[in-house]
Design a protein around this motif. Structure first.
Motif, PDB file in Angstrom:
ATOM      1  N   VAL A   1       0.848  -1.190   0.000  1.00 21.20           N
ATOM      2  CA  VAL A   1       0.000   0.000   0.000  1.00 21.20           C
ATOM      3  C   VAL A   1       0.880   1.235   0.000  1.00 21.20           C
ATOM      4  CG1 VAL A   1      -2.014  -1.066   1.089  1.00 21.20           C
ATOM      5  CG2 VAL A   1      -0.282  -0.039   2.526  1.00 21.20           C
ATOM      6  N   GLU A   2       0.456   2.229  -0.762  1.00 19.95           N
ATOM      7  CA  GLU A   2       1.216   3.469  -0.864  1.00 19.95           C
ATOM      8  C   GLU A   2       0.311   4.648  -0.559  1.00 19.95           C
ATOM      9  OE1 GLU A   2       3.654   5.951  -4.255  1.00 19.95           O
ATOM     10  OE2 GLU A   2       3.792   3.763  -4.287  1.00 19.95           O
ATOM     11  N   ASN A   3       0.718   5.446   0.414  1.00 22.33           N
ATOM     12  CA  ASN A   3      -0.004   6.646   0.845  1.00 22.33           C
ATOM     13  C   ASN A   3      -1.433   6.371   1.315  1.00 22.33           C
ATOM     14  OD1 ASN A   3       2.220   8.322   0.427  1.00 22.33           O
ATOM     15  ND2 ASN A   3       1.704   8.571  -1.728  1.00 22.33           N
ATOM     16  N   ILE A   4      -1.642   5.193   1.849  1.00 27.04           N
ATOM     17  CA  ILE A   4      -2.937   4.867   2.455  1.00 27.04           C
ATOM     18  C   ILE A   4      -2.832   5.018   3.969  1.00 27.04           C
ATOM     19  CG2 ILE A   4      -4.626   3.033   2.854  1.00 27.04           C
ATOM     20  CD1 ILE A   4      -3.948   1.977   0.068  1.00 27.04           C
TER      21      ILE A   4
ATOM     22  N   LYS B   1       9.678  15.626   3.239  1.00 33.52           N
ATOM     23  CA  LYS B   1       8.373  15.771   2.575  1.00 33.52           C
ATOM     24  C   LYS B   1       8.425  15.092   1.218  1.00 33.52           C
ATOM     25  CE  LYS B   1       7.021  19.947   4.895  1.00 33.52           C
ATOM     26  NZ  LYS B   1       6.393  21.221   4.817  1.00 33.52           N
ATOM     27  N   ASN B   2       7.274  14.776   0.693  1.00 33.11           N
ATOM     28  CA  ASN B   2       7.103  14.204  -0.650  1.00 33.11           C
ATOM     29  C   ASN B   2       7.699  12.806  -0.813  1.00 33.11           C
ATOM     30  OD1 ASN B   2       5.797  16.575  -1.463  1.00 33.11           O
ATOM     31  ND2 ASN B   2       7.759  17.546  -1.897  1.00 33.11           N
ATOM     32  N   ILE B   3       7.947  12.107   0.268  1.00 29.48           N
ATOM     33  CA  ILE B   3       8.357  10.704   0.186  1.00 29.48           C
ATOM     34  C   ILE B   3       7.103   9.875   0.424  1.00 29.48           C
ATOM     35  CG2 ILE B   3       9.705   8.861   1.267  1.00 29.48           C
ATOM     36  CD1 ILE B   3      11.868  10.871   1.840  1.00 29.48           C
ATOM     37  N   PRO B   4       6.790   8.966  -0.480  1.00 29.76           N
ATOM     38  CA  PRO B   4       5.568   8.175  -0.310  1.00 29.76           C
ATOM     39  C   PRO B   4       5.661   7.234   0.893  1.00 29.76           C
ATOM     40  CG  PRO B   4       6.850   7.336  -2.145  1.00 29.76           C
ATOM     41  CD  PRO B   4       7.531   8.592  -1.677  1.00 29.76           C
ATOM     42  N   HIS B   5       4.563   7.088   1.597  1.00 28.46           N
ATOM     43  CA  HIS B   5       4.473   6.142   2.710  1.00 28.46           C
ATOM     44  C   HIS B   5       4.147   4.779   2.112  1.00 28.46           C
ATOM     45  CE1 HIS B   5       4.422   9.095   6.062  1.00 28.46           C
ATOM     46  NE2 HIS B   5       4.029   9.903   5.091  1.00 28.46           N
ATOM     47  N   ILE B   6       5.117   3.886   2.124  1.00 28.92           N
ATOM     48  CA  ILE B   6       4.952   2.566   1.506  1.00 28.92           C
ATOM     49  C   ILE B   6       5.030   1.492   2.589  1.00 28.92           C
ATOM     50  CG2 ILE B   6       5.872   0.919  -0.159  1.00 28.92           C
ATOM     51  CD1 ILE B   6       7.072   3.346  -1.656  1.00 28.92           C
ATOM     52  N   PHE B   7       4.014   0.661   2.620  1.00 24.90           N
ATOM     53  CA  PHE B   7       3.978  -0.462   3.553  1.00 24.90           C
ATOM     54  C   PHE B   7       3.782  -1.754   2.774  1.00 24.90           C
ATOM     55  CE2 PHE B   7       3.259   2.998   6.365  1.00 24.90           C
ATOM     56  CZ  PHE B   7       3.633   2.575   7.633  1.00 24.90           C
ATOM     57  N   LYS B   8       4.458  -2.810   3.221  1.00 25.52           N
ATOM     58  CA  LYS B   8       4.334  -4.130   2.589  1.00 25.52           C
ATOM     59  C   LYS B   8       3.669  -5.087   3.567  1.00 25.52           C
ATOM     60  CE  LYS B   8       7.763  -3.535  -0.788  1.00 25.52           C
ATOM     61  NZ  LYS B   8       8.449  -4.122  -1.831  1.00 25.52           N
ATOM     62  N   LEU B   9       2.793  -5.943   3.027  1.00 26.65           N
ATOM     63  CA  LEU B   9       2.091  -6.935   3.835  1.00 26.65           C
ATOM     64  C   LEU B   9       3.079  -7.988   4.315  1.00 26.65           C
ATOM     65  CD1 LEU B   9      -0.656  -8.006   4.857  1.00 26.65           C
ATOM     66  CD2 LEU B   9      -0.848  -9.265   2.706  1.00 26.65           C
ATOM     67  N   VAL B  10       3.099  -8.216   5.624  1.00 30.76           N
ATOM     68  CA  VAL B  10       4.000  -9.199   6.223  1.00 30.76           C
ATOM     69  C   VAL B  10       3.235 -10.454   6.609  1.00 30.76           C
ATOM     70  CG1 VAL B  10       5.568  -9.641   8.150  1.00 30.76           C
ATOM     71  CG2 VAL B  10       5.510  -7.398   7.098  1.00 30.76           C
ATOM     72  N   ASP B  11       2.041 -10.284   7.184  1.00 30.18           N
ATOM     73  CA  ASP B  11       1.253 -11.418   7.646  1.00 30.18           C
ATOM     74  C   ASP B  11      -0.212 -11.202   7.264  1.00 30.18           C
ATOM     75  OD1 ASP B  11      -0.118 -13.417   9.033  1.00 30.18           O
ATOM     76  OD2 ASP B  11       1.143 -13.249  10.813  1.00 30.18           O
TER      77      ASP B  11
ATOM     78  N   TYR C   1       1.407  -5.015   8.469  1.00 28.79           N
ATOM     79  CA  TYR C   1       2.200  -4.361   7.427  1.00 28.79           C
ATOM     80  C   TYR C   1       3.458  -3.779   8.067  1.00 28.79           C
ATOM     81  CZ  TYR C   1      -1.580  -4.561   3.987  1.00 28.79           C
ATOM     82  OH  TYR C   1      -2.527  -4.987   3.100  1.00 28.79           O
ATOM     83  N   ARG C   2       4.516  -3.617   7.264  1.00 26.44           N
ATOM     84  CA  ARG C   2       5.758  -2.986   7.736  1.00 26.44           C
ATOM     85  C   ARG C   2       6.149  -1.864   6.796  1.00 26.44           C
ATOM     86  NH1 ARG C   2       8.747  -5.671  11.759  1.00 26.44           N
ATOM     87  NH2 ARG C   2       8.016  -7.787  12.066  1.00 26.44           N
ATOM     88  N   CYS C   3       6.613  -0.779   7.398  1.00 21.77           N
ATOM     89  CA  CYS C   3       7.104   0.357   6.626  1.00 21.77           C
ATOM     90  C   CYS C   3       8.317  -0.089   5.816  1.00 21.77           C
ATOM     91  CB  CYS C   3       7.478   1.502   7.564  1.00 21.77           C
ATOM     92  SG  CYS C   3       8.221   2.919   6.723  1.00 21.77           S
ATOM     93  N   GLU C   4       8.347   0.282   4.565  1.00 21.44           N
ATOM     94  CA  GLU C   4       9.445  -0.106   3.683  1.00 21.44           C
ATOM     95  C   GLU C   4      10.771   0.545   4.088  1.00 21.44           C
ATOM     96  OE1 GLU C   4       9.923   1.032  -0.715  1.00 21.44           O
ATOM     97  OE2 GLU C   4       8.981  -0.959  -0.732  1.00 21.44           O
ATOM     98  N   TYR C   5      10.704   1.661   4.774  1.00 24.49           N
ATOM     99  CA  TYR C   5      11.918   2.410   5.113  1.00 24.49           C
ATOM    100  C   TYR C   5      12.484   2.063   6.489  1.00 24.49           C
ATOM    101  CZ  TYR C   5       9.967   5.143   1.301  1.00 24.49           C
ATOM    102  OH  TYR C   5       9.429   5.527   0.101  1.00 24.49           O
TER     103      TYR C   5
END
Length: 143
Positions: A96-99, A113-123, A129-133
């Motif tokens: 998910v991005e910017n949700i 600023k202007n960095i997208p909030h990206i999370f990946k499904l872990v379980d 979800y975990r933050c990509e950064y």
């Protein structure tokens, strides 16, 4: 029992967890719609006991990732000439991005600023979800 007529052409968002229909209604800005929309809350369901349903007498763009994130048990029925033309079963999106926003104050998304909030499904079972950064954990409480 309440009766809502079928729609000729449009979308039915079904099997929404009871109480989440208004959240989806607001997300889709259906309060500003100039076409018929029905929000049915706490309808009886054999599977869920209670569910919400949204009927939209129009074909609108839907972000299936966002809807799947809000409630992965949703089904989307595309209606043409009063019959189901296509049925889409949603699930939790892999990414998910910017949700959602990272809550870690040290995360680069909190500083820059202007960095997208990206999370990946872990379980998928827990909706984690975990933050990509920074690997900050986010648990999807809608499950």
């Amino acid at each position: 029992m309440l009766t809502i007529n079928s729609i000729k052409n449009g979308i039915v968002i079904d099997h929404i967890k009871a109480g989440y229909g208004m959240k989806i209604y607001k997300y889709l800005d259906l309060d500003k719609a100039d076409y018929s929309v029905a929000l049915i809350m706490n309808a009886e369901s054999k599977k869920l006991k209670k569910k919400d349903i949204i009927k939209i007498e129009n074909n609108i763009e839907l972000d299936l990732a966002v809807l799947g994130f809000i409630d992965p048990n949703i089904t989307i029925d595309i209606i043409k000439d009063e019959t189901i033309y296509k049925k889409i079963k949603l699930k939790l999106p892999d990414r998910v991005e910017n949700i959602i926003a990272c809550k870690n104050p040290r995360c680069v998304t909190s500083v820059e600023k202007n960095i997208p909030h990206i999370f990946k499904l872990v379980d998928e079972n827990t909706g984690e979800y975990r933050c990509e950064y920074c690997d900050q954990i986010y648990e999807n409480l809608s499950l």
